[in-house]
Design a protein around this motif. Structure first.
Motif, PDB file in Angstrom:
ATOM      1  N   SER A 339       0.808  -1.223   0.000  1.00 35.03           N
ATOM      2  CA  SER A 339       0.000   0.000   0.000  1.00 35.03           C
ATOM      3  C   SER A 339       0.837   1.267   0.000  1.00 35.03           C
ATOM      4  O   SER A 339       0.355   2.338  -0.388  1.00 35.03           O
ATOM      5  N   TYR A 340       2.093   1.164   0.412  1.00 43.23           N
ATOM      6  CA  TYR A 340       2.948   2.351   0.455  1.00 43.23           C
ATOM      7  C   TYR A 340       3.447   2.778  -0.909  1.00 43.23           C
ATOM      8  O   TYR A 340       4.013   3.864  -1.046  1.00 43.23           O
ATOM      9  N   GLY A 341       3.216   1.923  -1.938  1.00 43.79           N
ATOM     10  CA  GLY A 341       3.739   2.313  -3.235  1.00 43.79           C
ATOM     11  C   GLY A 341       2.903   1.918  -4.429  1.00 43.79           C
ATOM     12  O   GLY A 341       3.167   2.378  -5.541  1.00 43.79           O
ATOM     13  N   ASP A 342       1.859   1.068  -4.217  1.00 43.37           N
ATOM     14  CA  ASP A 342       1.118   0.588  -5.389  1.00 43.37           C
ATOM     15  C   ASP A 342      -0.116   1.435  -5.714  1.00 43.37           C
ATOM     16  O   ASP A 342      -0.803   1.188  -6.704  1.00 43.37           O
ATOM     17  N   HIS A 343      -0.425   2.440  -4.891  1.00 45.37           N
ATOM     18  CA  HIS A 343      -1.571   3.331  -5.127  1.00 45.37           C
ATOM     19  C   HIS A 343      -2.886   2.563  -5.258  1.00 45.37           C
ATOM     20  O   HIS A 343      -3.801   3.001  -5.946  1.00 45.37           O
ATOM     21  N   ASN A 344      -2.958   1.402  -4.613  1.00 47.17           N
ATOM     22  CA  ASN A 344      -4.184   0.609  -4.614  1.00 47.17           C
ATOM     23  C   ASN A 344      -5.008   1.021  -3.398  1.00 47.17           C
ATOM     24  O   ASN A 344      -4.583   0.837  -2.256  1.00 47.17           O
ATOM     25  N   SER A 345      -6.207   1.546  -3.652  1.00 47.28           N
ATOM     26  CA  SER A 345      -7.005   2.106  -2.560  1.00 47.28           C
ATOM     27  C   SER A 345      -7.439   1.043  -1.555  1.00 47.28           C
ATOM     28  O   SER A 345      -7.556   1.321  -0.361  1.00 47.28           O
ATOM     29  N   PHE A 346      -7.668  -0.192  -2.031  1.00 48.29           N
ATOM     30  CA  PHE A 346      -8.081  -1.238  -1.095  1.00 48.29           C
ATOM     31  C   PHE A 346      -6.927  -1.642  -0.187  1.00 48.29           C
ATOM     32  O   PHE A 346      -7.111  -1.823   1.026  1.00 48.29           O
ATOM     33  N   ASN A 347      -5.744  -1.779  -0.750  1.00 45.62           N
ATOM     34  CA  ASN A 347      -4.587  -2.108   0.081  1.00 45.62           C
ATOM     35  C   ASN A 347      -4.298  -0.988   1.074  1.00 45.62           C
ATOM     36  O   ASN A 347      -3.889  -1.249   2.216  1.00 45.62           O
ATOM     37  N   TRP A 348      -4.508   0.253   0.645  1.00 47.72           N
ATOM     38  CA  TRP A 348      -4.337   1.375   1.579  1.00 47.72           C
ATOM     39  C   TRP A 348      -5.333   1.271   2.726  1.00 47.72           C
ATOM     40  O   TRP A 348      -5.003   1.548   3.882  1.00 47.72           O
ATOM     41  N   ARG A 349      -6.557   0.858   2.426  1.00 44.09           N
ATOM     42  CA  ARG A 349      -7.550   0.697   3.471  1.00 44.09           C
ATOM     43  C   ARG A 349      -7.121  -0.366   4.483  1.00 44.09           C
ATOM     44  O   ARG A 349      -7.302  -0.194   5.689  1.00 44.09           O
ATOM     45  N   LEU A 350      -6.566  -1.449   4.000  1.00 40.67           N
ATOM     46  CA  LEU A 350      -6.071  -2.484   4.915  1.00 40.67           C
ATOM     47  C   LEU A 350      -5.016  -1.911   5.855  1.00 40.67           C
ATOM     48  O   LEU A 350      -4.994  -2.222   7.048  1.00 40.67           O
ATOM     49  N   SER A 351      -4.150  -1.076   5.308  1.00 41.34           N
ATOM     50  CA  SER A 351      -3.117  -0.448   6.132  1.00 41.34           C
ATOM     51  C   SER A 351      -3.744   0.494   7.159  1.00 41.34           C
ATOM     52  O   SER A 351      -3.339   0.515   8.329  1.00 41.34           O
ATOM     53  N   GLN A 352      -4.736   1.255   6.727  1.00 45.66           N
ATOM     54  CA  GLN A 352      -5.406   2.183   7.639  1.00 45.66           C
ATOM     55  C   GLN A 352      -6.147   1.433   8.751  1.00 45.66           C
ATOM     56  O   GLN A 352      -6.093   1.819   9.919  1.00 45.66           O
ATOM     57  N   TRP A 353      -6.820   0.360   8.390  1.00 43.64           N
ATOM     58  CA  TRP A 353      -7.544  -0.428   9.400  1.00 43.64           C
ATOM     59  C   TRP A 353      -6.578  -1.059  10.400  1.00 43.64           C
ATOM     60  O   TRP A 353      -6.868  -1.118  11.600  1.00 43.64           O
ATOM     61  N   ASN A 354      -5.466  -1.535   9.912  1.00 45.13           N
ATOM     62  CA  ASN A 354      -4.461  -2.136  10.799  1.00 45.13           C
ATOM     63  C   ASN A 354      -3.943  -1.116  11.797  1.00 45.13           C
ATOM     64  O   ASN A 354      -3.794  -1.405  12.999  1.00 45.13           O
ATOM     65  N   LEU A 355      -3.691   0.107  11.303  1.00 41.04           N
ATOM     66  CA  LEU A 355      -3.217   1.180  12.182  1.00 41.04           C
ATOM     67  C   LEU A 355      -4.238   1.476  13.281  1.00 41.04           C
ATOM     68  O   LEU A 355      -3.901   1.556  14.471  1.00 41.04           O
ATOM     69  N   LEU A 356      -5.497   1.625  12.894  1.00 33.55           N
ATOM     70  CA  LEU A 356      -6.532   2.009  13.851  1.00 33.55           C
ATOM     71  C   LEU A 356      -6.837   0.885  14.845  1.00 33.55           C
ATOM     72  O   LEU A 356      -7.092   1.155  16.029  1.00 33.55           O
ATOM     73  N   LEU A 357      -6.829  -0.339  14.386  1.00 31.75           N
ATOM     74  CA  LEU A 357      -7.087  -1.449  15.296  1.00 31.75           C
ATOM     75  C   LEU A 357      -5.979  -1.582  16.341  1.00 31.75           C
ATOM     76  O   LEU A 357      -6.243  -1.929  17.504  1.00 31.75           O
ATOM     77  N   ASN A 358      -4.750  -1.287  15.940  1.00 31.87           N
ATOM     78  CA  ASN A 358      -3.650  -1.291  16.910  1.00 31.87           C
ATOM     79  C   ASN A 358      -3.824  -0.171  17.936  1.00 31.87           C
ATOM     80  O   ASN A 358      -3.543  -0.363  19.131  1.00 31.87           O
ATOM     81  N   ARG A 359      -4.299   0.986  17.477  1.00 28.72           N
ATOM     82  CA  ARG A 359      -4.556   2.090  18.416  1.00 28.72           C
ATOM     83  C   ARG A 359      -5.727   1.751  19.340  1.00 28.72           C
ATOM     84  O   ARG A 359      -5.716   2.092  20.526  1.00 28.72           O
ATOM     85  N   TRP A 360      -6.739   1.089  18.798  1.00 36.77           N
ATOM     86  CA  TRP A 360      -7.919   0.752  19.606  1.00 36.77           C
ATOM     87  C   TRP A 360      -7.563  -0.171  20.768  1.00 36.77           C
ATOM     88  O   TRP A 360      -8.139  -0.070  21.860  1.00 36.77           O
TER      89      TRP A 360
END
Length: 489
Positions: A339-360
Motif C-alpha cells: 500500500s505504500y507504493g502501489d496506489h491501490n485504494s483497497f490495500n491502503w484501506r487495509l493499512s489504515q484499518w491495521n493502524l486504527l485497530l492497533n490504536r484501539w
C-alpha cells in the motif's frame, strides 16, 4: 368557549413569536458592533423567516428539506453547520410553543428510542474532559460538533413528524425530489460545461472549477466528495423505483431513473456498485417474479456496463486483482506493505484499518471519544470503515450501541411493513427503505458512510414519513385498474 380557547392560544403564540423576535433582535445588536457582515445579514433575515415559519409551517419545512441537498457546496463557509444549528433551534422553538399552548407534539415510539440513543452518545463527550477515554479535553470541540450532528438528525425526525396530518406522505416524498434539481444541474455542468461553474464556489475546501476542470473527473454534484453524491443518488434511485410502481404516468419517472443511474455511474465509486447490488437483491427477494427479476438484473447490469465502459472504471475493477480478495498470493501483511507504493485504494484501506485497530487496543472498552477517529489515527484520514470508526471512537461499548441502532431501524421498518395493508404504497416504501438500509452497512465496510450527513438528513425524513397513517386500503390490483372511489358523507 372553543373560540375563546383558540383566541387564547393564538395570543400566546403571538407573544412567544414576539419574544423570539426580540431575542434575534438583541443578537443582531451585538453583531452590529463590527463582526462578520454575513452573520449580520443572516440574523436580520431570520426575523421575517421566523414569522413565516410559524404562519406557513408546512411550506417552510418543505422548503428547508428541499434546500439541504444543495448546501454541501458551501461547506467551506460552514453553511451546512449553520443550517443544522438553525434547524435545531427552529424545531425546539416550535415544539416549545406547541407545548406551552397546549397543542399536541407528534412523536412515535422510535423517536423516543432515537432521542435516547443520541443522549447516550453524549456520554463519550462527557467522558472526554474527565479523562475516561483515550484523548483529552483539548479535543472537546470536535467531539461536541459530532454530537450536535447526531442531535440534528433527531431534530429532523421530530420536525418532520410535526407535518403528520398536515401534509400527505405522498406529497412530502414528491416534494423531496425537488432537492435533486440543483445537484443534478451542477453535475451536468461538471460533465459538459465546467467552465461555467462559479470559480469561487468552495466544495469540501477546494475550488469547484478546478476540481472539474476536465470532463473525465469524478462527478460530485454539489457535494465535496463523489462518494457522498453516490449515496445521495442511490437513495433517490430507491425512491424513484418506488414511484414508478405507484404513478399512472411512468415514462417521466423511468427517464429520471435512467438519469440517476447515469449520474450514479459517473461518480465512479466502486463501493456504491456493491451497495446497489444489495439494494436490488433485498428489493426483489420478498416478491420475486419474472418481471421484478428482469427489471432488477437489467438495472444492475446497466450500471455495471456503464461503469466498466470508462477507463477509470476498468482501472478500479482491475485493481481488485492485486488485493487479498482475488489474489491468493497476496496476504494482508503483504498488502499493507504494498500500500505504500502501489496506489491501490483497497490495500491502503487495509493499512489504515491495521493502524486504527492497533490504536484501539490501547483503549478497548470506551475508545478515544465521539467523532475523534481522525485524531486517534494521527494521519489525518477517516477510517474508511465505519465499524472500525465506531470501535475506535466508542470502544466495545460504543460499537455495541452502534450495531443496536441499525438493528432497531430494521426492526421498526419490519414492524411497519407487517402492520401496513398488503400491496399498499406504505408497505412498498417500507421494503424500499429496508433495501436501502441493507445496502448502507455493506457500504460502511470500505467507506465513510457515517459521514454522509446529507444522506442521513433525507433518510430520517423518510423514516419519519413512512410511519405515518397512510389511510390505505386500496390494493395494488385496484390501483392498476384505476377504479374510481367515492367517500360518503
Amino acid at each position: 368557549m372553543l373560540t375563546k380557547q383558540r383566541s387564547s392560544r393564538s395570543s400566546r403564540l403571538g407573544l412567544l413569536i414576539g419574544l423570539a423576535g426580540v431575542g434575534v433582535g438583541l443578537a443582531t445588536g451585538f453583531l452590529i458592533g463590527g463582526t462578520n457582515p454575513l452573520y449580520l445579514g443572516l440574523a436580520l433575515g431570520a426575523i421575517p423567516f421566523l414569522f413565516y415559519f410559524f404562519t406557513k409551517f408546512e411550506q417552510a419545512v418543505m422548503g428547508l428539506l428541499i434546500l439541504r441537498g444543495s448546501l454541501d457546496a458551501f461547506s467551506g463557509q460552514q453553511i451546512p453547520a449553520a443550517f443544522a444549528i438553525a434547524l435545531d433551534f427552529l424545531t425546539l422553538l416550535y415544539v416549545t410553543v406547541k407545548l406551552l399552548t397546549g397543542q399536541p407534539v407528534r412523536v412515535d415510539n422510535f423517536w423516543w428510542f432515537f432521542a435516547g440513543w443520541v443522549i447516550l452518545q453524549g456520554l463519550w463527550v462527557i467522558l472526554l474532559p474527565l479523562g475516561g477515554v483515550g484523548l483529552d479535553a483539548s479535543f472537546l470541540p470536535e467531539s461536541i460538533r459530532e454530537w450536535v450532528r447526531l442531535f440534528s438528525w433527531a431534530m429532523v425526525y421530530l420536525l418532520v413528524m410535526q407535518l403528520k396530518d398536515k401534509l400527505s406522505p405522498e406529497k412530502v416524498i414528491s416534494g423531496l425530489f425537488l432537492s435533486l434539481v440543483i445537484p443534478i444541474t451542477v453535475a451536468l455542468m461538471q460533465m459538459f460545461l465546467p467552465s461555467l461553474l462559479p470559480p469561487m464556489l468552495s466544495v469540501g475546501g477546494g475550488d469547484l472549477g478546478s476540481m472539474v476542470s476536465d470532463a473525465g473527473s469524478r462527478i460530485r454534484g454539489t457535494f465535496g466528495v463523489a462518494n457522498t453524491f453516490a449515496t445521495f443518488v442511490l437513495l433517490f434511485i430507491g425512491l424513484t423505483w418506488w414511484k414508478v410502481k405507484w404513478v399512472q404516468h411512468r415514462l417521466s419517472w423511468l427517464v429520471l431513473l435512467g438519469l440517476l443511474a447515469f449520474f450514479f455511474v459517473s461518480t465512479k465509486s466502486l463501493f456504491s456498485l456493491i451497495m446497489l447490488a444489495v439494494f436490488v437483491v433485498v428489493l426483489i427477494a420478498p416478491k420475486l417474479s419474472f418481471l421484478n427479476l428482469i427489471g432488477g438484473i437489467f438495472l444492475f447490469m446497466l450500471v455495471i456496463a456503464l461503469f466498466a465502459s470508462t477507463e477509470f472504471g476498468q482501472q478500479r475493477l482491475s485493481s481488485i486483482a492485486n488485493t487479498p480478495l482475488l489474489n491468493p498470493d497476496i496476504d494482508i501483511s503483504r498488502a499493507i506493505l504494498l500500500s505504500y507504493g502501489d496506489h491501490n485504494s483497497f490495500n491502503w484501506r487495509l493499512s489504515q484499518w491495521n493502524l486504527l485497530l492497533n490504536r484501539w487496543q490501547q483503549f478497548p472498552v470506551l475508545g478515544y471519544g465521539l467523532g475523534l477517529s481522525i485524531q486517534a489515527g494521527g494521519n489525518g484520514f477517516l477510517p474508511h470503515n465505519d465499524y472500525i470508526r465506531a470501535l475506535i471512537e466508542g470502544g466495545i461499548v460504543g460499537f455495541v450501541t452502534y450495531i443496536a441502532f441499525f438493528v432497531a431501524q430494521a426492526v421498526h421498518l419490519v414492524q411497519l411493513m407487517r402492520s401496513a395493508p398488503r400491496k399498499s404504497r406504505q408497505r412498498d416504501l417500507c421494503l424500499t427503505l429496508l433495501a436501502i438500509l441493507a445496502s448502507i452497512p455493506v457500504g460502511m465496510i470500505t467507506e465513510n458512510i457515517w459521514s454522509h450527513t446529507t444522506l442521513f438528513f433525507y433518510w430520517w425524513t423518510l423514516f419519519a414519513v413512512v410511519g405515518w397513517n397512510w389511510n390505505e386500503q386500496q390494493t395494488e390490483e385496484k390501483f392498476a385498474m384505476k377504479q374510481p372511489q367515492f367517500k360518503s358523507g
